[in-house]
Enzyme design. Structure first.
Site, PDB file in Angstrom:
ATOM      1  N   CYS A 110      36.296 122.719   8.988  1.00 19.43           N
ATOM      2  CA  CYS A 110      35.904 123.975   9.651  1.00 19.43           C
ATOM      3  C   CYS A 110      36.659 124.222  10.955  1.00 19.43           C
ATOM      4  O   CYS A 110      37.223 125.301  11.170  1.00 19.43           O
ATOM      5  CB  CYS A 110      34.392 124.019   9.875  1.00 19.43           C
ATOM      6  SG  CYS A 110      33.742 122.774  11.014  1.00 19.43           S
ATOM      7  N   HIS A 124      29.382 122.997  13.079  1.00 18.23           N
ATOM      8  CA  HIS A 124      30.141 123.886  12.196  1.00 18.23           C
ATOM      9  C   HIS A 124      30.607 125.100  12.980  1.00 18.23           C
ATOM     10  O   HIS A 124      29.976 125.513  13.964  1.00 18.23           O
ATOM     11  CB  HIS A 124      29.280 124.328  11.007  1.00 18.23           C
ATOM     12  CG  HIS A 124      30.080 125.017   9.934  1.00 18.23           C
ATOM     13  ND1 HIS A 124      30.961 124.356   9.117  1.00 18.23           N
ATOM     14  CD2 HIS A 124      30.139 126.332   9.566  1.00 18.23           C
ATOM     15  CE1 HIS A 124      31.517 125.207   8.281  1.00 18.23           C
ATOM     16  NE2 HIS A 124      31.052 126.421   8.534  1.00 18.23           N
ATOM     17  N   HIS A 156      35.540 130.912   7.008  1.00 12.54           N
ATOM     18  CA  HIS A 156      35.299 129.523   7.395  1.00 12.54           C
ATOM     19  C   HIS A 156      35.610 128.585   6.240  1.00 12.54           C
ATOM     20  O   HIS A 156      35.766 129.004   5.083  1.00 12.54           O
ATOM     21  CB  HIS A 156      33.843 129.329   7.862  1.00 12.54           C
ATOM     22  CG  HIS A 156      32.835 129.339   6.748  1.00 12.54           C
ATOM     23  ND1 HIS A 156      31.732 128.511   6.733  1.00 12.54           N
ATOM     24  CD2 HIS A 156      32.747 130.086   5.606  1.00 12.54           C
ATOM     25  CE1 HIS A 156      31.014 128.745   5.642  1.00 12.54           C
ATOM     26  NE2 HIS A 156      31.596 129.692   4.952  1.00 12.54           N
TER      27      HIS A 156
END
Length: 357
Positions: A271, A319, A331
């Site tokens: 990520c 994240h 993402h």
């Protein structure tokens, strides 16, 4: 420089060479590693609903994400310390060469004084009866004294610098070893979480796996709908900055590439590997990990969000996704998934940061 210092410098140089030779794995700020380790055995899925299995798998991947952040941070710090050790090793070598040169100069002055009966040439001229030669001799004595003092002062400074370099190299080596231990611990945790999640999925029938994906998408859609209905995006209609447009263009061009923990492209990403490389492409370098991005980049209220900003997710900042407008982010979700577009509110938002504020 005494033998202890020489030995320490030599050891440091060897350590630096070892660092350069050691393989370092490239890898998303520091966050506590998951306190609970993944279970070694997987309960029979027949005793759980698919929704319970989905939640368990989601938890495992989130823990893996947190451990990935810890790994990536340790890896970044190890890279920095390796570079510093190499620079210090060069400084130590240069310092040793400079000390040898200064000692040779001081030795030459001492030998010259010995050949002249313990007096430098200027001092001998002081004894003459000729006034002109006497004044010249005085000047030569002063110059000689200043030159000797200068050599000794340089020698002292160089020896002190060498001692400092050696101490710094030793400290950095200790930190490097500590970060290697952290990396190994984080990697073990990542591997365990991912392996357990994959085992859970593999025990499902194909139709159950398909249904599991549907449940995952439904959960994201429900969260996104709730976020939108809250009015979070009301009156938000901002345009991306020039740098933001470049970052978005890079990130969206990676859609379809697989998530791999610790990856920074070009074939796969995790990520924060995606977001950090996207902003690097916009010539705005940002921290490598999602937690460091949250800790160090300027924070923006959601109502002030614009495309290109980074949305940080979960209470541990494990994240991150890039906001692209219209309530969506790009993402890299998790292992087993590809870089994709999804609703910005599909996960629990911690906050928003702006790399080019």
């Amino acid at each position: 420089m005494n033998r202890r210092h020489c030995a320490a410098a030599a050891i440091t140089l060897v350590c630096a060479l070892a660092v350069l030779a050691a393989p370092v794995q490239a890898m998303a700020a520091p966050v506590p590693e998951p306190s609970a380790t993944a279970p070694a055995t997987v309960p029979a899925t027949g005793k759980k609903t698919l929704e319970e299995v989905r939640e368990e798998i989601d938890t495992l991947y989130r823990k893996a994400g947190a451990a990935t952040d810890a790994y990536n941070l340790a890896e970044e710090q190890a890279k920095k310390q390796s570079g510093e050790i190499v620079q210090l090793a060069k400084a130590i070598a240069d310092g040793q060469a400079r000390i040898a040169e200064l000692k040779n100069t001081a030795g030459a002055q001492a030998r010259e004084q010995y050949r002249n009966g313990g007096l430098p040439p200027g001092a001998q001229l002081v004894l003459t009866d000729d006034p002109r030669l006497f004044l010249d001799g005085v000047n030569q004595v002063r110059q000689g004294q200043q030159a000797t003092k200068s050599v000794l002062a340089q020698l002292k400074r160089t020896q002190e610098d060498l001692e400092t370099y050696t101490q710094d190299a030793s400290i950095n080596w200790t930190k490097l070893e500590s970060n290697r231990v952290k990396q190994a611990k984080a990697k073990k945790s990542i591997d365990a979480q991912i392996a357990t999640a994959k085992k859970l999925e593999s025990q499902l029938e194909k139709k159950e796996q398909a249904r599991l994906l549907e449940l995952e998408q439904q959960a994201a859609s429900t969260a996104q709908a709730a976020w939108l209905s809250s009015g979070a995006l009301k009156d938000i209609n901002r345009e991306a900055s020039a740098s933001g447009r470049q970052a978005i263009a890079f990130a969206t061009a990676q859609i379809g590439k697989p998530y791999v923990w610790g990856a920074e492209g070009p074939g796969s990403y995790d990520c924060s590997g995606l977001t950090s490389q996207a902003w690097a492409a916009a010539k705005r370098p940002i921290p490598r990990t999602s937690q460091e991005q949250w800790r160090l980049l300027p924070r923006i209220a959601i109502r002030d969000m614009r495309p290109g900003d980074l949305i940080i997710y979960h209470s541990d900042a494990s994240h991150v996704g890039m906001y692209v407008g219209d309530g969506a982010i790009v993402h890299a979700p998790r292992p087993g998934r590809n870089v994709t577009l999804t609703g910005a509110g599909s996960m629990a938002i911690l906050g928003v940061v702006r790399p080019d504020k």
